[in-house]
Design a protein around this motif. Structure first.
Motif, short mmCIF file in Angstrom:
data_model
loop_
_atom_site.label_atom_id
_atom_site.label_comp_id
_atom_site.label_asym_id
_atom_site.label_seq_id
_atom_site.Cartn_x
_atom_site.Cartn_y
_atom_site.Cartn_z
N ARG A 242 -17.62 -2.27 17.88
CA ARG A 242 -18.48 -3.31 18.46
C ARG A 242 -18.94 -4.24 17.35
O ARG A 242 -19.54 -3.80 16.38
N ARG B 78 -18.34 -9.27 20.44
CA ARG B 78 -16.95 -9.00 20.81
C ARG B 78 -16.55 -7.64 20.25
O ARG B 78 -17.36 -6.96 19.63
N TYR B 79 -15.30 -7.27 20.43
CA TYR B 79 -14.79 -5.98 19.95
C TYR B 79 -13.62 -6.20 19.00
O TYR B 79 -12.88 -7.17 19.13
N THR C 228 -15.44 -15.78 15.91
CA THR C 228 -16.89 -15.85 16.05
C THR C 228 -17.51 -15.22 14.81
O THR C 228 -16.85 -14.43 14.11
#
Length: 139
Positions: A75, A88-89, A120
């Motif tokens: 994570r 996000r992952y 990101t």
């Protein structure tokens, strides 16, 4: 000094302050100087800002480091804590770009977190990211 004189001085001072407050600031920022742009840019890249670079993440002027995700699913978060929002992952074997490292919440004995720049800006626990090459710089 009479009351009328004092009022007149107060009103004049207030008008002066108001005029100063609405007067536009003038800056020599060379917005229209096409010849100086590259020179100004190179000067700003070579000079250090007294505020440091926190929040001013210029990928072109800063070195990015690499890492590989070791967790099956990692994570990536908004802050270097396990309770912060998941952005996000990242998945096992994924190569990630690392901007810098900082101390944060301890995750399985490791308090370091990496600021990742892949699409990101998100924080990943360093416990689950192995460095490829040199260790990232401190944020």
């Amino acid at each position: 000094m009479s009351l009328r004189s004092r009022l007149s001085i107060t009103v004049a001072a207030g008008a002066l302050v108001a005029a100063a407050a609405v007067s536009p600031a003038v800056a020599n920022d060379d917005w229209n100087n096409s010849q100086g742009d590259s020179q100004n840019e190179s000067q700003s890249n070579s000079q250090s800002d007294s505020r440091g670079d926190w929040g001013q993440h210029h990928q072109s002027s800063q070195r990015l480091y690499k890492g590989v995700v070791t967790a099956s699913t990692l994570r990536l978060r908004s802050k270097p804590t396990t309770g912060s929002q998941v952005i996000r992952y990242a998945y096992q074997g994924e190569i990630v770009s690392i901007f810098c490292k900082t101390g944060g919440q301890n995750v399985d004995g490791n308090h370091l977190w990496y600021l990742l720049t892949d699409g990101t800006w998100a924080w990943g626990a360093a416990r689950y990211i192995d460095n490829i090459g040199p260790a990232p710089r401190w944020c």
